[in-house]
Design a protein around this motif. Structure first.
Motif, mmCIF file in Angstrom:
data_model
loop_
_atom_site.group_PDB
_atom_site.id
_atom_site.type_symbol
_atom_site.label_atom_id
_atom_site.label_comp_id
_atom_site.label_asym_id
_atom_site.label_seq_id
_atom_site.Cartn_x
_atom_site.Cartn_y
_atom_site.Cartn_z
ATOM 1 N N ASP A 180 0.481 -1.282 0.016
ATOM 2 C CA ASP A 180 -0.080 -0.146 0.041
ATOM 3 C C ASP A 180 0.906 1.195 0.105
ATOM 4 O O ASP A 180 1.973 1.228 0.401
ATOM 5 N N VAL A 181 0.430 2.398 -0.458
ATOM 6 C CA VAL A 181 1.172 3.525 -0.569
ATOM 7 C C VAL A 181 1.701 4.109 0.840
ATOM 8 O O VAL A 181 2.866 4.516 0.571
ATOM 9 N N THR A 182 0.952 4.080 1.890
ATOM 10 C CA THR A 182 1.669 4.456 3.026
ATOM 11 C C THR A 182 2.696 3.430 3.430
ATOM 12 O O THR A 182 3.674 3.847 4.095
ATOM 13 N N VAL A 183 2.691 2.143 3.210
ATOM 14 C CA VAL A 183 3.607 1.423 3.380
ATOM 15 C C VAL A 183 4.692 1.284 2.701
ATOM 16 O O VAL A 183 5.810 1.344 3.259
ATOM 17 N N GLN A 184 4.673 1.682 1.340
ATOM 18 C CA GLN A 184 5.791 1.929 0.533
ATOM 19 C C GLN A 184 6.592 3.181 1.055
ATOM 20 O O GLN A 184 7.714 3.148 1.169
ATOM 21 N N ALA A 185 5.787 4.098 1.519
ATOM 22 C CA ALA A 185 6.757 5.277 2.118
ATOM 23 C C ALA A 185 7.534 4.755 3.240
ATOM 24 O O ALA A 185 8.795 5.408 3.323
ATOM 25 N N ALA A 186 6.971 3.925 3.919
ATOM 26 C CA ALA A 186 7.693 3.550 5.279
ATOM 27 C C ALA A 186 8.906 2.623 4.874
ATOM 28 O O ALA A 186 10.128 2.854 5.459
ATOM 29 N N VAL A 187 8.792 1.863 3.943
ATOM 30 C CA VAL A 187 9.789 1.179 3.209
ATOM 31 C C VAL A 187 10.970 2.073 2.416
ATOM 32 O O VAL A 187 12.287 1.766 2.790
ATOM 33 N N LEU A 188 10.361 2.950 1.793
ATOM 34 C CA LEU A 188 11.502 3.693 1.287
ATOM 35 C C LEU A 188 12.232 4.802 2.271
ATOM 36 O O LEU A 188 13.292 4.821 2.057
ATOM 37 N N ASP A 189 11.334 5.046 3.331
ATOM 38 C CA ASP A 189 12.372 5.736 4.445
ATOM 39 C C ASP A 189 13.439 4.908 5.031
ATOM 40 O O ASP A 189 14.657 5.432 5.291
ATOM 41 N N LEU A 190 13.011 3.772 5.150
ATOM 42 C CA LEU A 190 13.911 2.553 5.676
ATOM 43 C C LEU A 190 15.180 2.395 4.985
ATOM 44 O O LEU A 190 16.225 2.474 5.362
ATOM 45 N N LEU A 191 14.977 1.999 3.487
ATOM 46 C CA LEU A 191 16.065 1.975 2.630
ATOM 47 C C LEU A 191 17.039 3.244 2.446
ATOM 48 O O LEU A 191 18.196 3.134 2.428
ATOM 49 N N ALA A 192 16.322 4.426 2.560
ATOM 50 C CA ALA A 192 17.111 5.746 2.395
ATOM 51 C C ALA A 192 18.049 5.664 3.745
ATOM 52 O O ALA A 192 19.271 5.959 3.711
ATOM 53 N N ARG A 193 17.302 5.412 4.926
ATOM 54 C CA ARG A 193 18.296 5.428 6.125
ATOM 55 C C ARG A 193 19.201 4.391 6.163
ATOM 56 O O ARG A 193 20.498 4.755 6.680
ATOM 57 N N LEU A 194 19.033 3.166 5.655
ATOM 58 C CA LEU A 194 20.113 1.996 5.754
ATOM 59 C C LEU A 194 21.128 2.565 4.616
ATOM 60 O O LEU A 194 22.469 2.185 5.041
ATOM 61 N N ARG A 195 20.753 3.161 3.612
ATOM 62 C CA ARG A 195 21.919 3.337 2.837
ATOM 63 C C ARG A 195 22.799 4.440 3.157
ATOM 64 O O ARG A 195 24.139 4.330 3.011
ATOM 65 N N ASP A 196 22.115 5.480 4.103
ATOM 66 C CA ASP A 196 23.176 6.452 4.644
ATOM 67 C C ASP A 196 23.816 6.141 5.820
ATOM 68 O O ASP A 196 25.133 6.482 5.940
ATOM 69 N N GLU A 197 23.227 5.122 6.684
ATOM 70 C CA GLU A 197 24.054 4.780 7.858
ATOM 71 C C GLU A 197 24.961 3.704 7.438
ATOM 72 O O GLU A 197 26.174 3.543 8.144
#
Length: 319
Positions: A180-197
């Motif tokens: 779902d769109v709201t879950v997509q946003a949460a997974v994208l936030d997670l992937l962006a954070r893991l990329r940076d960290e």
């Protein structure tokens, strides 16, 4: 870290990937391969993972052909390059509890030892609870089976399992398309954070242009197995040059925007000779029927394979 050189893949008489060349980073950055369903995106990902044998061309891991890696080299490759598949229902064994699935990956990491590379050895091996917490899941979910989780939770478990071997590069095959769109946003936030960290590199396989710039710095646009445009993600998405890329961009729904009009004949099959896009193309010329256009530069780091389209002809990225 990982690259394809002239990668060509066929299934029987059907050639689905045509001489694709691309390079993938192993540090915080990402490369996207975008295109419609059936364009060959997932086949490229599977070839890079060694799951599909190319007809010609090579996949290189740190300069070595993966088809020629010895046992230690294959172990390092499988530790440093990890997939995140699209469908959590198929990627997780329904008989195994979440914790057992992740512990299996952790056991592989411990068993490989030095083969996993100096970066992996420099970090303490995490626990199942650590990995679930890293993807923002309650460690108590370790006792559940996949069918007891939501789609977003399953996708995060897949990411946690991939992280268990301390990879340098994640190959993300449509990682949010089933959510779902709201879950997509949460997974994208997670992937962006893991990329940076963690300094992860990403290869993102997607048809969703809306998520590309969020995770990737460079993009390749694929049509019928051919790369038709490539360059910095911000440039290609804001001012696309190839008519196919413009059609993809214009097909993204916009509230209050004009009706979608991609030009040409959207349902037409790819052409067998010349430019594969010519049957759909609103600007095709005679040479498109006989000659496959080579990639040529239109700006710094930005290339397009088209006989006609130029950046000057479409300064705003619109026809």
């Amino acid at each position: 870290m990982l690259s394809a050189e002239g990668l060509t893949v066929s299934f029987g008489r059907n050639r689905v990937v045509h001489a694709v060349t691309l390079d993938l980073p192993d540090t915080s950055g990402g490369v996207a391969v975008i295109g419609e369903s059936g364009s060959g995106k997932t086949t490229i990902a599977r070839a890079l993972l060694g799951l599909v044998r190319p007809e010609s061309g090579r996949v290189l891991f740190r300069g070595q052909d993966i088809a020629r890696l010895d046992r230690e080299g294959r172990a390092r490759y499988r530790s440093e390059v990890q997939p995140v598949f699209q469908d959590g229902d198929e990627a997780l064994d329904p008989r195994m509890r979440v914790g057992a699935s992740i512990r299996e990956a952790l056991r592989i990491r411990r068993r490989r030892g030095p083969a996993a590379g100096p970066r992996a050895m420099s970090r303490a091996t995490p626990s199942v609870a650590d990995l679930l917490a890293a993807v923002l899941l309650d460690p108590g979910l370790a006792d559940r089976r996949p069918h007891q989780l939501s789609g977003g939770e399953r996708q995060r478990v897949i990411i946690a399992r991939a992280l268990a071997v301390d990879p340098r590069l994640l190959i993300l095959d449509e990682p949010t398309s089933a959510l779902d769109v709201t879950v997509q946003a949460a997974v994208l936030d997670l992937l962006a954070r893991l990329r940076d960290e963690r300094g992860l590199g990403y290869l993102l396989i997607t048809h969703n242009l809306a998520i590309v710039e969020r995770l990737c710095r460079h993009v390749h646009v694929l049509f019928a197995g051919h790369i038709v445009e490539s360059g910095p993600a911000a440039t290609v998405l804001a001012a696309p040059v190839h008519p196919y890329t413009r059609a993809l961009r214009d097909a993204v729904p916009r509230l209050g925007g004009p009706p979608v009009s991609a030009g040409g004949t959207p349902e037409a099959l790819p052409a067998a000779t010349g430019c594969p896009f010519r049957h759909r193309c609103p600007i095709a010329v005679d040479s498109c029927a006989t000659e496959m256009p080579p990639a040529r530069p239109v700006a710094d780091g930005h290339q397009v394979a088209c006989h006609v389209a130029t950046a000057a002809a479409s300064p705003s990225g619109r026809t």
